[in-house]
Write an enzyme that holds these catalytic residues in place. Structure first.
Site, PDB file in Angstrom:
ATOM      1  N   TYR A 110      37.461  44.186  26.391  1.00 46.23           N
ATOM      2  CA  TYR A 110      37.126  42.779  26.657  1.00 46.23           C
ATOM      3  C   TYR A 110      37.630  41.879  25.531  1.00 46.23           C
ATOM      4  CZ  TYR A 110      34.557  43.817  30.873  1.00 46.23           C
ATOM      5  OH  TYR A 110      34.248  44.198  32.153  1.00 46.23           O
TER       6      TYR A 110
ATOM      7  N   HIS B 170      31.560  36.454  39.301  1.00 41.54           N
ATOM      8  CA  HIS B 170      31.549  37.610  38.396  1.00 41.54           C
ATOM      9  C   HIS B 170      31.270  37.235  36.945  1.00 41.54           C
ATOM     10  CE1 HIS B 170      34.063  39.957  41.601  1.00 41.54           C
ATOM     11  NE2 HIS B 170      32.798  39.872  41.893  1.00 41.54           N
TER      12      HIS B 170
END
Ligand code: OAD
Length: 256
Positions: free
Chosen positions: A74, A127
């Site tokens: 990430y 999301h």
């Protein structure tokens, strides 16, 4: 991937149909950001899953078993996003909404924030958002009735960690198997039921419940317009398939 641009007459026909619409929903996926330089998830060579299966990275179990690997993936995506800008597709949607207040709902599966950066308001981010952080577990202090620890004050690391309770920081995105943010899916479903047309832009249509929104719109009688240079799983509910990229198609399609 070959991207044939639809003929002008086909685009004009769809535009005329959109002009008659009271409420349009844009359901977007990774493809809408491809022309900003953000890799999609499933494109074979460059996609974000090219080296891993989604279950190896984007699940709570993956994070708990190897927090550093998932955090660093990430972190890499955040670094990538720091340099990208909205493209003509994001901008066409934002400009349309400015010209027609209340007529367009933007529902996105993307966590990149590019619709918001283009100026789209009230984006329904199914999301979550890559820019945000939250605790992996509920803060134990909150459970005992005291103000909880702040993820922003976590000690830096891979991932950052709370020195008081040991909690780990995780990105504020939805992982596989997790529920979508409270209220967001309900609002997106209501928009899908209410709209006269849904533009399904840049998504493979493989991930539910997001993909189900196009089925809801179709079942409610809306015109489903798929904008994608390749085939998608939502082609089966499409009234119209415009084969081309979002940055090429959305500006002329929404130019009214
Ligand atoms: P995918 O990577 O599955 O699909 C991207 C789609 O965009 C494909 O259908 C491409 O053909 C299309 N595409 C590529 N370039 C394009 C362009 N310039 N213009 C228009 N379309 C283009 O991405 P998503 O469908 O968004 O979920 O993936 C859905 C979800 O799967 C993601 O939100 C993510 C992932 O797992 C979570 O992380 C929960």
């Amino acid at each position: 991937m070959s991207a044939t641009i639809p003929g002008l007459s086909e685009l004009s026909e769809v535009r005329v149909r959109l002009q008659a619409c009271r409420h349009i929903v844009a359901l977007t996926g990774a493809g809408v950001s491809a022309e900003s330089g953000v890799p999609t998830f499933r494109d074979a060579q460059t996609g974000l899953w090219s080296r891993f299966e989604p279950e190896e990275l984007a699940t709570e179990a993956a994070f708990r078993s190897d927090p550093a690997r998932v955090w660093d993936w990430y972190a890499w995506r955040r670094t990538l996003l720091a340099t990208v800008r909205p493209n003509a597709g994001h901008e066409a949607l934002a400009q349309f909404a400015r010209r027609h207040p209340g007529r367009l709902s933007v529902v996105t599966q993307n966590v990149d924030g590019l619709h918001q950066a283009a100026g789209s308001d009230d984006v329904l981010a199914l999301h979550g958002t890559l820019a945000g952080d939250r605790w992996l577990d509920a803060c134990p202090l909150v459970q005992s009735g005291v103000a909880g620890c702040d993820p922003q004050e976590a000690t830096a690391g891979h991932p950052p960690r709370c020195t008081t309770c040991g909690n780990l920081v995780r990105p504020d995105v939805v992982w596989f198997g997790e529920p979508l943010p409270e209220g967001v899916l309900a609002r997106a479903g209501a928009a899908a039921r209410d709209c006269d047309a849904m533009l399904v832009v840049g998504t493979s249509g493989a991930v539910y419940p997001a993909a189900g929104l196009a089925e809801i719109a179709d079942a409610a009688g809306a015109l489903v317009v798929v904008v994608n240079p390749a085939a998608s799983e939502l082609d089966r509910v499409a009234g119209v398939r415009l084969r081309g990229t979002s940055a090429a198609i959305l500006p002329p399609l929404l130019d009214f």
